[in-house]
Motif scaffolding. Structure first.
Motif, PDB file in Angstrom:
ATOM      1  N   PHE A  43     -91.928  70.275  86.839  1.00  0.00           N
ATOM      2  CA  PHE A  43     -92.530  70.717  85.587  1.00  0.00           C
ATOM      3  C   PHE A  43     -91.969  72.088  85.241  1.00  0.00           C
ATOM      4  O   PHE A  43     -91.839  72.946  86.120  1.00  0.00           O
ATOM      5  CB  PHE A  43     -94.048  70.839  85.733  1.00  0.00           C
ATOM      6  N   LYS A  46     -95.246  73.928  82.283  1.00  0.00           N
ATOM      7  CA  LYS A  46     -96.317  72.930  82.287  1.00  0.00           C
ATOM      8  C   LYS A  46     -95.942  71.604  81.638  1.00  0.00           C
ATOM      9  O   LYS A  46     -96.799  70.770  81.395  1.00  0.00           O
ATOM     10  CB  LYS A  46     -97.590  73.487  81.634  1.00  0.00           C
ATOM     11  N   LYS A  48     -93.635  68.087  81.988  1.00  0.00           N
ATOM     12  CA  LYS A  48     -92.916  67.303  82.981  1.00  0.00           C
ATOM     13  C   LYS A  48     -91.468  67.128  82.548  1.00  0.00           C
ATOM     14  O   LYS A  48     -91.184  66.627  81.471  1.00  0.00           O
ATOM     15  CB  LYS A  48     -93.581  65.941  83.165  1.00  0.00           C
TER      16      LYS A  48
END
Length: 181
Positions: A43, A46, A48
């Motif tokens: 990540f 935040k 992916k």
């Protein structure tokens, strides 16, 4: 005309700022040795970026995501491994470790041996965290354990939050390539 020319200086200034400011990344890893199955995900900010479901088959590792499945032979003497080993040495001191969390759920089927095993693992992990904290004092390290007293179980997961500048990343990779060419 001078106002327009001075605005062009914002472009290299922006590029330099992007290279210098840190990039925040998080790696999440989970593995269950009883089922020979694990997940690794990366990540950034935040969001992916990538993930793989992995499993080991003898000398091969099978990596799978929603697009493809591939099988890669585990070789520890290949040129790519040598570059990655040098890259790891170079980048080790440039990484800023923010958080390191370890989760595990272990059970042997017997309550006493499960408790003793988890106590031993907790002691080993705590000693590792103390040594790590000595080298990276700003890191937050935590272990979360669950003891399955009456079931046979083994699940291990970890989450690592780091920050590094793009310049340090590129510099370390370039040095690793130069040393191994």
């Amino acid at each position: 005309m001078n106002g327009v020319v001075s605005l062009y200086f914002l472009i290299p200034a922006f590029v330099i700022l992007v290279l210098i400011f840190p990039v925040f990344a998080e790696v999440r890893v989970s593995f269950n040795p009883l089922f020979n199955r694990g997940v690794i995900a990366l990540f950034m900010f935040k969001f992916k970026v990538l993930y793989f479901i992995f499993s080991f088959h003898g000398k091969y590792i099978e990596l799978q995501n929603e697009k493809e499945t591939k099988r890669q032979k585990l070789e520890f003497s290949s040129p790519q491994f040598a570059v990655m080993e040098e890259f790891t040495k170079q980048i080790k001191d440039k990484l800023r470790l923010k958080n390191l969390l370890l989760f595990y759920n272990i059970g042997t089927g017997d309550a006493f041996s499960s408790a003793m095993l988890c106590g031993l693992i907790n002691q080993l992990v705590t000693n590792f965290f103390l040594r790590l904290k000595d080298k990276k004092p700003t890191a937050s390290c935590c272990v979360y354990d669950t003891v399955s007293y009456n079931k046979t179980m083994c699940e291990i997961a970890g989450r690592v939050e780091i920050s590094i500048s793009l310049f340090d990343f590129a510099y370390s990779f370039l040095i690793a390539l130069i040393k191994n060419s």
